[in-house]
Scaffold this active site. Sequence first.
Site, PDB file in Angstrom:
ATOM      1  N   HIS A  49       0.851  -1.184   0.000  1.00 41.21           N
ATOM      2  CA  HIS A  49       0.000   0.000   0.000  1.00 41.21           C
ATOM      3  C   HIS A  49       0.891   1.240   0.000  1.00 41.21           C
ATOM      4  O   HIS A  49       2.115   1.134   0.130  1.00 41.21           O
ATOM      5  CB  HIS A  49      -0.922   0.004   1.239  1.00 41.21           C
ATOM      6  CG  HIS A  49      -0.189  -0.001   2.533  1.00 41.21           C
ATOM      7  ND1 HIS A  49      -0.063  -1.111   3.326  1.00 41.21           N
ATOM      8  CD2 HIS A  49       0.496   0.978   3.168  1.00 41.21           C
ATOM      9  CE1 HIS A  49       0.651  -0.820   4.387  1.00 41.21           C
ATOM     10  NE2 HIS A  49       1.009   0.445   4.317  1.00 41.21           N
TER      11      HIS A  49
HETATM   12  C1  T46 Z   1       3.276   0.718   6.735  1.00 36.84           C
HETATM   13  C2  T46 Z   1       4.088  -0.510   6.905  1.00 36.84           C
HETATM   14  C3  T46 Z   1       5.565  -0.241   6.886  1.00 36.84           C
HETATM   15  C4  T46 Z   1      -3.138  -0.516  14.156  1.00 36.84           C
HETATM   16  O1  T46 Z   1      -4.173  -0.730  14.794  1.00 36.84           O
HETATM   17  N1  T46 Z   1      -2.367   0.581  14.444  1.00 36.84           N
HETATM   18  C5  T46 Z   1      -1.222   0.868  13.787  1.00 36.84           C
HETATM   19  O2  T46 Z   1      -0.563   1.881  14.096  1.00 36.84           O
HETATM   20  C6  T46 Z   1      -0.804  -0.007  12.726  1.00 36.84           C
HETATM   21  C7  T46 Z   1       0.461   0.293  11.949  1.00 36.84           C
HETATM   22  C8  T46 Z   1      -1.573  -1.110  12.450  1.00 36.84           C
HETATM   23  N2  T46 Z   1      -2.701  -1.371  13.160  1.00 36.84           N
HETATM   24  C9  T46 Z   1      -3.471  -2.587  12.872  1.00 36.84           C
HETATM   25  C10 T46 Z   1      -4.184  -2.600  11.531  1.00 36.84           C
HETATM   26  C11 T46 Z   1      -4.176  -4.081  11.159  1.00 36.84           C
HETATM   27  O3  T46 Z   1      -5.290  -4.713  11.743  1.00 36.84           O
HETATM   28  O4  T46 Z   1      -2.551  -3.680  12.833  1.00 36.84           O
HETATM   29  C12 T46 Z   1      -2.916  -4.629  11.848  1.00 36.84           C
HETATM   30  C13 T46 Z   1      -1.765  -4.889  10.879  1.00 36.84           C
HETATM   31  O5  T46 Z   1      -1.492  -3.687  10.127  1.00 36.84           O
HETATM   32  P1  T46 Z   1      -1.128  -3.697   8.569  1.00 36.84           P
HETATM   33  O6  T46 Z   1      -1.782  -4.831   7.893  1.00 36.84           O
HETATM   34  O7  T46 Z   1      -1.402  -2.322   8.017  1.00 36.84           O
HETATM   35  O8  T46 Z   1       0.460  -3.953   8.627  1.00 36.84           O
HETATM   36  P2  T46 Z   1       1.544  -3.849   7.449  1.00 36.84           P
HETATM   37  O9  T46 Z   1       2.765  -4.486   7.967  1.00 36.84           O
HETATM   38  O10 T46 Z   1       1.005  -4.341   6.157  1.00 36.84           O
HETATM   39  O11 T46 Z   1       1.803  -2.255   7.270  1.00 36.84           O
HETATM   40  C14 T46 Z   1       2.379  -1.516   8.316  1.00 36.84           C
HETATM   41  C15 T46 Z   1       1.680  -0.153   8.458  1.00 36.84           C
HETATM   42  O12 T46 Z   1       0.262  -0.361   8.627  1.00 36.84           O
HETATM   43  C16 T46 Z   1       1.898   0.736   7.266  1.00 36.84           C
HETATM   44  O13 T46 Z   1       1.504   2.057   7.584  1.00 36.84           O
HETATM   45  O14 T46 Z   1       3.678   1.626   6.034  1.00 36.84           O
HETATM   46  O15 T46 Z   1       3.764  -1.279   8.082  1.00 36.84           O
END
Ligand code: T46
Length: 126
Positions: A49
């Site tokens: 993303h």
């Molecule tokens: C990015 C890359 C480098 C939260 O509730 N709070 C938070 O601050 C974050 C980052 C995530 N979450 C929840 C949302 C999802 O249910 O944690 C779960 C996993 O997050 P996500 O699927 O977005 O994780 P990544 O590793 O795909 O992405 C993350 C960051 O979301 C994103 O901003 O740039 O790491």
Amino acid sequence: MIFKLLEFKTFGDERGSLISLESKKNVPFEIKRIYYIFDTKKDVVRGKHAHKNLQQILIAVKGSCKVLVDNKNDKKIFELNNPAQGLYIENNVWREMFDFSSDCVLMVLASEIYIKEDYIFDYEEI
Ligand code: T46
């Protein structure tokens, strides 16, 4: 829409090493949030993303991983394996994190609180 690798000064002595990160000093934005990713399973790709407004710095404080960044003009894969290096990613940059070592702890400094609506999941929209 930029990304670049930052080098942080390490304070080392006979006891070991220390790195300090400060808003508007060696971090080019006000830090509003810190999160870290760990215990990532083999062959997993995270991210996929971009963000509308968010700026971030990704630091492998332990272990290693790779990060693909793509702003449509420039596309690059960085290997993060050094706690003295941070990958700065501006808004509107597509990112994918992969090849995590089993011990990898990827710490992320973010310029904004978590806002779901800030995510761009369609590559064509960046
Ligand atoms: C990015 C890359 C480098 C939260 O509730 N709070 C938070 O601050 C974050 C980052 C995530 N979450 C929840 C949302 C999802 O249910 O944690 C779960 C996993 O997050 P996500 O699927 O977005 O994780 P990544 O590793 O795909 O992405 C993350 C960051 O979301 C994103 O901003 O740039 O790491």
